[in-house]
Design a protein around this motif. Sequence first.
Motif, PDB file in Angstrom:
ATOM      1  N   ILE A 128       0.840  -1.202   0.000  1.00 13.97           N
ATOM      2  CA  ILE A 128       0.000   0.000   0.000  1.00 13.97           C
ATOM      3  C   ILE A 128       0.870   1.246   0.000  1.00 13.97           C
ATOM      4  CG2 ILE A 128      -1.658   1.355   1.354  1.00 13.97           C
ATOM      5  CD1 ILE A 128      -2.764  -1.350   2.382  1.00 13.97           C
ATOM      6  N   PHE A 129       1.929   1.218   0.821  1.00 14.10           N
ATOM      7  CA  PHE A 129       2.788   2.402   0.920  1.00 14.10           C
ATOM      8  C   PHE A 129       3.495   2.683  -0.402  1.00 14.10           C
ATOM      9  CE2 PHE A 129       6.900   4.444   1.715  1.00 14.10           C
ATOM     10  CZ  PHE A 129       6.462   5.607   2.336  1.00 14.10           C
ATOM     11  N   PHE A 130       4.129   1.644  -0.995  1.00 18.08           N
ATOM     12  CA  PHE A 130       4.936   1.865  -2.189  1.00 18.08           C
ATOM     13  C   PHE A 130       4.117   2.003  -3.470  1.00 18.08           C
ATOM     14  CE2 PHE A 130       8.189   0.004   0.634  1.00 18.08           C
ATOM     15  CZ  PHE A 130       9.183   0.969   0.482  1.00 18.08           C
ATOM     16  N   LYS A 131       2.966   1.337  -3.537  1.00 15.52           N
ATOM     17  CA  LYS A 131       2.181   1.351  -4.771  1.00 15.52           C
ATOM     18  C   LYS A 131       1.036   2.363  -4.771  1.00 15.52           C
ATOM     19  CE  LYS A 131       3.206  -3.427  -6.092  1.00 15.52           C
ATOM     20  NZ  LYS A 131       2.650  -4.747  -6.480  1.00 15.52           N
ATOM     21  N   VAL A 132       0.622   2.803  -3.591  1.00 14.91           N
ATOM     22  CA  VAL A 132      -0.512   3.734  -3.519  1.00 14.91           C
ATOM     23  C   VAL A 132      -0.095   5.067  -2.892  1.00 14.91           C
ATOM     24  CG1 VAL A 132      -2.843   4.126  -2.637  1.00 14.91           C
ATOM     25  CG2 VAL A 132      -2.152   1.814  -3.336  1.00 14.91           C
ATOM     26  N   THR A 133       0.411   4.992  -1.658  1.00 17.20           N
ATOM     27  CA  THR A 133       0.712   6.217  -0.906  1.00 17.20           C
ATOM     28  C   THR A 133       1.900   6.981  -1.487  1.00 17.20           C
ATOM     29  OG1 THR A 133      -0.119   5.149   1.111  1.00 17.20           O
ATOM     30  CG2 THR A 133       1.210   7.137   1.380  1.00 17.20           C
ATOM     31  N   LEU A 134       3.009   6.287  -1.728  1.00 20.21           N
ATOM     32  CA  LEU A 134       4.253   6.953  -2.123  1.00 20.21           C
ATOM     33  C   LEU A 134       4.110   7.740  -3.419  1.00 20.21           C
ATOM     34  CD1 LEU A 134       7.197   7.409  -1.343  1.00 20.21           C
ATOM     35  CD2 LEU A 134       7.790   5.382  -2.689  1.00 20.21           C
ATOM     36  N   LEU A 135       3.396   7.199  -4.389  1.00 20.04           N
ATOM     37  CA  LEU A 135       3.232   7.882  -5.672  1.00 20.04           C
ATOM     38  C   LEU A 135       2.544   9.227  -5.489  1.00 20.04           C
ATOM     39  CD1 LEU A 135       2.130   4.869  -7.919  1.00 20.04           C
ATOM     40  CD2 LEU A 135       4.360   5.995  -7.865  1.00 20.04           C
ATOM     41  N   GLN A 136       1.545   9.253  -4.611  1.00 18.93           N
ATOM     42  CA  GLN A 136       0.835  10.511  -4.362  1.00 18.93           C
ATOM     43  C   GLN A 136       1.668  11.467  -3.512  1.00 18.93           C
ATOM     44  OE1 GLN A 136      -3.560   9.869  -3.564  1.00 18.93           O
ATOM     45  NE2 GLN A 136      -2.802   7.784  -3.299  1.00 18.93           N
ATOM     46  N   VAL A 137       2.405  10.903  -2.573  1.00 16.57           N
ATOM     47  CA  VAL A 137       3.252  11.730  -1.703  1.00 16.57           C
ATOM     48  C   VAL A 137       4.307  12.456  -2.529  1.00 16.57           C
ATOM     49  CG1 VAL A 137       5.033  11.650   0.089  1.00 16.57           C
ATOM     50  CG2 VAL A 137       2.901  10.404   0.405  1.00 16.57           C
ATOM     51  N   VAL A 138       4.955  11.733  -3.443  1.00 12.76           N
ATOM     52  CA  VAL A 138       6.015  12.326  -4.260  1.00 12.76           C
ATOM     53  C   VAL A 138       5.482  13.526  -5.023  1.00 12.76           C
ATOM     54  CG1 VAL A 138       7.521  11.956  -6.248  1.00 12.76           C
ATOM     55  CG2 VAL A 138       7.371  10.221  -4.468  1.00 12.76           C
ATOM     56  N   LYS A 139       4.285  13.382  -5.599  1.00 14.94           N
ATOM     57  CA  LYS A 139       3.698  14.484  -6.355  1.00 14.94           C
ATOM     58  C   LYS A 139       3.420  15.685  -5.459  1.00 14.94           C
ATOM     59  CE  LYS A 139      -0.243  15.947  -9.048  1.00 14.94           C
ATOM     60  NZ  LYS A 139      -1.622  15.666  -9.476  1.00 14.94           N
ATOM     61  N   ARG A 140       2.911  15.437  -4.272  1.00 18.91           N
ATOM     62  CA  ARG A 140       2.517  16.527  -3.378  1.00 18.91           C
ATOM     63  C   ARG A 140       3.693  17.259  -2.754  1.00 18.91           C
ATOM     64  NH1 ARG A 140      -3.018  14.435  -0.294  1.00 18.91           N
ATOM     65  NH2 ARG A 140      -4.040  13.668  -2.190  1.00 18.91           N
ATOM     66  N   ILE A 141       4.820  16.564  -2.588  1.00 18.30           N
ATOM     67  CA  ILE A 141       5.954  17.214  -1.910  1.00 18.30           C
ATOM     68  C   ILE A 141       6.911  17.911  -2.871  1.00 18.30           C
ATOM     69  CG2 ILE A 141       5.853  15.561   0.004  1.00 18.30           C
ATOM     70  CD1 ILE A 141       8.406  14.264  -1.117  1.00 18.30           C
ATOM     71  N   VAL A 142       6.715  17.746  -4.173  1.00 20.90           N
ATOM     72  CA  VAL A 142       7.643  18.372  -5.122  1.00 20.90           C
ATOM     73  C   VAL A 142       7.706  19.898  -4.964  1.00 20.90           C
ATOM     74  CG1 VAL A 142       8.042  18.880  -7.572  1.00 20.90           C
ATOM     75  CG2 VAL A 142       7.689  16.532  -6.838  1.00 20.90           C
ATOM     76  N   PRO A 143       6.562  20.618  -4.895  1.00 23.42           N
ATOM     77  CA  PRO A 143       6.657  22.086  -4.746  1.00 23.42           C
ATOM     78  C   PRO A 143       7.381  22.540  -3.477  1.00 23.42           C
ATOM     79  CG  PRO A 143       4.478  21.464  -5.531  1.00 23.42           C
ATOM     80  CD  PRO A 143       5.161  20.195  -5.117  1.00 23.42           C
ATOM     81  N   PRO A 144       6.998  22.051  -2.264  1.00 21.73           N
ATOM     82  CA  PRO A 144       7.733  22.498  -1.076  1.00 21.73           C
ATOM     83  C   PRO A 144       9.180  22.009  -1.053  1.00 21.73           C
ATOM     84  CG  PRO A 144       6.171  20.767  -0.480  1.00 21.73           C
ATOM     85  CD  PRO A 144       5.865  21.179  -1.883  1.00 21.73           C
ATOM     86  N   MET A 145       9.416  20.821  -1.604  1.00 21.25           N
ATOM     87  CA  MET A 145      10.785  20.292  -1.639  1.00 21.25           C
ATOM     88  C   MET A 145      11.659  21.140  -2.571  1.00 21.25           C
ATOM     89  SD  MET A 145      12.428  17.837  -0.110  1.00 21.25           S
ATOM     90  CE  MET A 145      11.407  16.410   0.250  1.00 21.25           C
ATOM     91  N   SER A 146      11.105  21.571  -3.684  1.00 16.33           N
ATOM     92  CA  SER A 146      11.868  22.404  -4.615  1.00 16.33           C
ATOM     93  C   SER A 146      12.240  23.737  -3.973  1.00 16.33           C
ATOM     94  CB  SER A 146      11.082  22.639  -5.907  1.00 16.33           C
ATOM     95  OG  SER A 146       9.898  23.381  -5.662  1.00 16.33           O
ATOM     96  N   ASN A 147      11.338  24.298  -3.171  1.00 17.30           N
ATOM     97  CA  ASN A 147      11.646  25.546  -2.472  1.00 17.30           C
ATOM     98  C   ASN A 147      12.814  25.368  -1.509  1.00 17.30           C
ATOM     99  OD1 ASN A 147       9.632  27.043  -3.708  1.00 17.30           O
ATOM    100  ND2 ASN A 147       8.111  26.604  -2.136  1.00 17.30           N
ATOM    101  N   GLU A 148      12.809  24.262  -0.756  1.00 13.67           N
ATOM    102  CA  GLU A 148      13.889  24.005   0.199  1.00 13.67           C
ATOM    103  C   GLU A 148      15.218  23.768  -0.509  1.00 13.67           C
ATOM    104  OE1 GLU A 148      14.196  24.123   3.478  1.00 13.67           O
ATOM    105  OE2 GLU A 148      12.158  24.888   3.596  1.00 13.67           O
ATOM    106  N   ILE A 149      15.153  23.072  -1.629  1.00 10.80           N
ATOM    107  CA  ILE A 149      16.382  22.767  -2.367  1.00 10.80           C
ATOM    108  C   ILE A 149      16.999  24.045  -2.949  1.00 10.80           C
ATOM    109  CG2 ILE A 149      17.293  21.596  -4.422  1.00 10.80           C
ATOM    110  CD1 ILE A 149      15.347  19.293  -3.743  1.00 10.80           C
ATOM    111  N   ILE A 150      16.160  24.951  -3.445  1.00  6.79           N
ATOM    112  CA  ILE A 150      16.664  26.227  -3.953  1.00  6.79           C
ATOM    113  C   ILE A 150      17.217  27.071  -2.803  1.00  6.79           C
ATOM    114  CG2 ILE A 150      15.941  28.429  -4.979  1.00  6.79           C
ATOM    115  CD1 ILE A 150      14.135  26.771  -6.851  1.00  6.79           C
ATOM    116  N   THR A 151      16.563  27.000  -1.639  1.00  6.06           N
ATOM    117  CA  THR A 151      17.088  27.696  -0.461  1.00  6.06           C
ATOM    118  C   THR A 151      18.452  27.144  -0.073  1.00  6.06           C
ATOM    119  OG1 THR A 151      14.859  28.147   0.383  1.00  6.06           O
ATOM    120  CG2 THR A 151      16.655  28.239   1.976  1.00  6.06           C
ATOM    121  N   LEU A 152      18.632  25.834  -0.227  1.00  7.23           N
ATOM    122  CA  LEU A 152      19.913  25.193   0.078  1.00  7.23           C
ATOM    123  C   LEU A 152      21.036  25.787  -0.760  1.00  7.23           C
ATOM    124  CD1 LEU A 152      21.798  23.012   1.236  1.00  7.23           C
ATOM    125  CD2 LEU A 152      20.832  21.403  -0.422  1.00  7.23           C
ATOM    126  N   VAL A 153      20.760  26.065  -2.030  1.00 10.23           N
ATOM    127  CA  VAL A 153      21.780  26.660  -2.904  1.00 10.23           C
ATOM    128  C   VAL A 153      22.312  27.945  -2.285  1.00 10.23           C
ATOM    129  CG1 VAL A 153      22.218  27.702  -5.161  1.00 10.23           C
ATOM    130  CG2 VAL A 153      20.760  25.680  -4.995  1.00 10.23           C
TER     131      VAL A 153
END
Length: 213
Positions: A128-153
């Motif tokens: 359930i985690f790898f086939k259902v939850t993780l796919l949706q989680v990855v999509k949802r965290i891309v915007p906030p994760m991208s902000n943090e990664i740019i801040t890291l630069v």
Amino acid sequence: MLYTVTVELLKGFWETFKIFGCTLLLALPIGLIMSFGSMSKFKPLKWLIKTFIWIIRGTPLMLQLLIVYYGPGLIFHWDLMERFSAVLVAFVINYSCYFSEIYRGGIQSIAVGQQEAGLVLGMTKSQIFFKVTLLQVVKRIVPPMSNEIITLVKDTSLARIIAVYEIIFMGQNFIKSDGLIWPLFYTAVFYLAFCGLLTLIFGAIEKKMSYFN
């Protein structure tokens, strides 16, 4: 003169890129592990990790960097850690905590009903985690994760506080040695180019991850 400055700044940018790359490589998986700990049903572990995250997120990265570099030597009388290693340890700890909160928010945003439906269909919790939850989680965290990664630069510039020769340090050297300030402003070109490239990459990733609409 422009050629000389560019060469020196490229050397500093290489150090900046190493800090960025190594931090990302280590902090992303560690942050995921920490997020599981912060959601653990074992309360002592949960509150220990949550308290640690609260402390790290509530204090400046510069302070953490100074503590990691000078702390062991002053407290335990050990030799000072190698400068790049100290920067890496401080950055990995800091960004792991921020990433863990992004992961946790993404995982907890998935409706519990989906997990229950998976169990009814005979799927295991890991499936359930790898086939259902993780796919949706990855999509949802891309915007906030991208902000943090740019801040890291941009945060990599803090490494100069312990004399790591990143790009700002190299630009600042021209003020002391040649009385020139424009190389310091020139460093902005490197940051803008790098952040612009990352913005394009994350924009393309968001477009590709258009499933579950």
